[in-house]
Scaffold this motif. Structure first.
Motif, PDB file in Angstrom:
ATOM      1  N   THR A 113      52.703  47.394  57.929  1.00 34.90           N
ATOM      2  CA  THR A 113      51.836  48.467  58.386  1.00 34.90           C
ATOM      3  C   THR A 113      50.650  48.690  57.463  1.00 34.90           C
ATOM      4  N   ALA A 114      50.412  47.804  56.536  1.00 38.78           N
ATOM      5  CA  ALA A 114      49.300  47.947  55.604  1.00 38.78           C
ATOM      6  C   ALA A 114      47.975  47.831  56.346  1.00 38.78           C
ATOM      7  N   THR A 115      47.008  48.657  55.960  1.00 36.62           N
ATOM      8  CA  THR A 115      45.662  48.551  56.526  1.00 36.62           C
ATOM      9  C   THR A 115      44.689  47.977  55.514  1.00 36.62           C
ATOM     10  N   ASP A 116      45.047  48.065  54.237  1.00 36.22           N
ATOM     11  CA  ASP A 116      44.239  47.498  53.160  1.00 36.22           C
ATOM     12  C   ASP A 116      44.991  46.329  52.538  1.00 36.22           C
ATOM     13  N   ALA A 117      44.225  45.415  51.967  1.00 35.95           N
ATOM     14  CA  ALA A 117      44.811  44.324  51.195  1.00 35.95           C
ATOM     15  C   ALA A 117      43.897  44.052  50.007  1.00 35.95           C
ATOM     16  N   TYR A 118      44.472  43.485  48.988  1.00 35.87           N
ATOM     17  CA  TYR A 118      43.734  43.110  47.788  1.00 35.87           C
ATOM     18  C   TYR A 118      43.744  41.597  47.680  1.00 35.87           C
ATOM     19  N   ILE A 119      42.660  41.059  47.135  1.00 37.04           N
ATOM     20  CA  ILE A 119      42.573  39.611  46.935  1.00 37.04           C
ATOM     21  C   ILE A 119      42.087  39.379  45.505  1.00 37.04           C
ATOM     22  N   ALA A 120      42.702  38.408  44.834  1.00 40.31           N
ATOM     23  CA  ALA A 120      42.347  38.103  43.450  1.00 40.31           C
ATOM     24  C   ALA A 120      42.408  36.604  43.224  1.00 40.31           C
ATOM     25  N   ASN A 121      41.703  36.161  42.231  1.00 37.66           N
ATOM     26  CA  ASN A 121      41.681  34.764  41.822  1.00 37.66           C
ATOM     27  C   ASN A 121      43.032  34.422  41.204  1.00 37.66           C
ATOM     28  N   GLY A 122      43.683  33.428  41.749  1.00 33.94           N
ATOM     29  CA  GLY A 122      44.980  33.009  41.234  1.00 33.94           C
ATOM     30  C   GLY A 122      44.900  32.150  39.987  1.00 33.94           C
ATOM     31  N   LEU A 123      43.694  31.729  39.621  1.00 33.10           N
ATOM     32  CA  LEU A 123      43.532  30.901  38.429  1.00 33.10           C
ATOM     33  C   LEU A 123      43.136  31.723  37.215  1.00 33.10           C
ATOM     34  N   PHE A 168      41.463  31.043  45.577  1.00 32.42           N
ATOM     35  CA  PHE A 168      40.708  30.229  44.635  1.00 32.42           C
ATOM     36  C   PHE A 168      39.358  30.913  44.413  1.00 32.42           C
ATOM     37  N   PRO A 169      38.650  30.568  43.349  1.00 31.42           N
ATOM     38  CA  PRO A 169      37.366  31.226  43.090  1.00 31.42           C
ATOM     39  C   PRO A 169      36.304  30.972  44.167  1.00 31.42           C
ATOM     40  N   GLN A 170      36.282  29.781  44.744  1.00 29.19           N
ATOM     41  CA  GLN A 170      35.189  29.415  45.648  1.00 29.19           C
ATOM     42  C   GLN A 170      35.541  29.447  47.131  1.00 29.19           C
ATOM     43  N   CYS A 171      36.818  29.547  47.469  1.00 29.66           N
ATOM     44  CA  CYS A 171      37.233  29.508  48.872  1.00 29.66           C
ATOM     45  C   CYS A 171      38.628  30.115  49.004  1.00 29.66           C
ATOM     46  N   VAL A 172      39.006  30.383  50.246  1.00 32.39           N
ATOM     47  CA  VAL A 172      40.283  31.044  50.514  1.00 32.39           C
ATOM     48  C   VAL A 172      41.194  30.082  51.280  1.00 32.39           C
ATOM     49  N   PRO A 173      42.435  29.906  50.820  1.00 32.78           N
ATOM     50  CA  PRO A 173      43.370  29.047  51.546  1.00 32.78           C
ATOM     51  C   PRO A 173      43.658  29.590  52.950  1.00 32.78           C
ATOM     52  N   ASN A 174      43.894  28.698  53.853  1.00 31.07           N
ATOM     53  CA  ASN A 174      44.174  29.058  55.242  1.00 31.07           C
ATOM     54  C   ASN A 174      45.334  30.040  55.357  1.00 31.07           C
ATOM     55  N   VAL A 175      46.351  29.879  54.546  1.00 32.26           N
ATOM     56  CA  VAL A 175      47.521  30.756  54.603  1.00 32.26           C
ATOM     57  C   VAL A 175      47.136  32.205  54.278  1.00 32.26           C
ATOM     58  N   VAL A 176      46.173  32.412  53.411  1.00 31.55           N
ATOM     59  CA  VAL A 176      45.723  33.766  53.074  1.00 31.55           C
ATOM     60  C   VAL A 176      45.000  34.395  54.259  1.00 31.55           C
ATOM     61  N   PRO A 197      32.020  38.354  40.674  1.00 28.79           N
ATOM     62  CA  PRO A 197      31.662  37.151  41.432  1.00 28.79           C
ATOM     63  C   PRO A 197      32.050  35.841  40.743  1.00 28.79           C
ATOM     64  N   ASN A 198      32.275  35.878  39.440  1.00 30.29           N
ATOM     65  CA  ASN A 198      32.757  34.665  38.764  1.00 30.29           C
ATOM     66  C   ASN A 198      34.233  34.431  39.038  1.00 30.29           C
ATOM     67  N   SER A 199      34.954  35.483  39.369  1.00 32.53           N
ATOM     68  CA  SER A 199      36.375  35.351  39.692  1.00 32.53           C
ATOM     69  C   SER A 199      36.596  35.039  41.160  1.00 32.53           C
ATOM     70  N   VAL A 200      35.882  35.762  42.028  1.00 31.94           N
ATOM     71  CA  VAL A 200      35.974  35.559  43.478  1.00 31.94           C
ATOM     72  C   VAL A 200      34.543  35.505  44.000  1.00 31.94           C
ATOM     73  N   SER A 201      34.087  34.312  44.315  1.00 26.74           N
ATOM     74  CA  SER A 201      32.693  34.113  44.735  1.00 26.74           C
ATOM     75  C   SER A 201      32.407  34.823  46.047  1.00 26.74           C
ATOM     76  N   ASN A 225      33.825  36.296  51.608  1.00 27.48           N
ATOM     77  CA  ASN A 225      33.543  36.177  53.042  1.00 27.48           C
ATOM     78  C   ASN A 225      34.572  35.317  53.756  1.00 27.48           C
ATOM     79  N   LEU A 226      35.664  35.006  53.067  1.00 26.30           N
ATOM     80  CA  LEU A 226      36.804  34.261  53.616  1.00 26.30           C
ATOM     81  C   LEU A 226      36.447  32.850  54.081  1.00 26.30           C
ATOM     82  N   THR A 227      35.609  32.189  53.319  1.00 25.96           N
ATOM     83  CA  THR A 227      35.307  30.776  53.566  1.00 25.96           C
ATOM     84  C   THR A 227      36.553  29.953  53.262  1.00 25.96           C
ATOM     85  N   LEU A 228      37.004  29.203  54.234  1.00 20.76           N
ATOM     86  CA  LEU A 228      38.223  28.401  54.068  1.00 20.76           C
ATOM     87  C   LEU A 228      38.022  27.230  53.121  1.00 20.76           C
TER      88      LEU A 228
END
Length: 77
Positions: free
Chosen positions: A5-15, A38-46, A64-68, A73-76
């Motif tokens: 039921t979450a409406t918000d999510a957080y995303i962070a660089n795994g590296l 990843f810093p430059q793109c988002v895995p499909n599973v995410v 922006p150095n951690s998450v471009s 913008n969820l570029t795969l």
């Protein structure tokens, strides 16, 4: 925890673990999932998880150095 039921999510660089480590506390306090990217793109599973959860607001942890802008913008990968 299950975030069906979450409406918000957080995303962070795994590296770059400090953002994800601190973000895990914030996400937990807000009963929201923390997804790892990843810093430059988002895995499909995410992206699939964001769609499955019908997330309304994505909160990006780190600068922006951690998450471009592409990853924000969820570029795969």
């Amino acid at each position: 925890a299950v975030h069906g039921t979450a409406t918000d999510a957080y995303i962070a660089n795994g590296l770059n673990y400090p953002d994800a480590l601190a973000g895990g506390v914030v996400a937990g306090l807000n009963d929201a999932p923390l997804l790892i990217t990843f810093p430059q793109c988002v895995p499909n599973v995410v992206v699939n998880e964001l769609l499955d959860l019908s997330i309304h607001r994505l909160r990006v942890l780190g600068g922006p150095n951690s998450v471009s802008s592409a990853a924000q913008n969820l570029t795969l990968c």
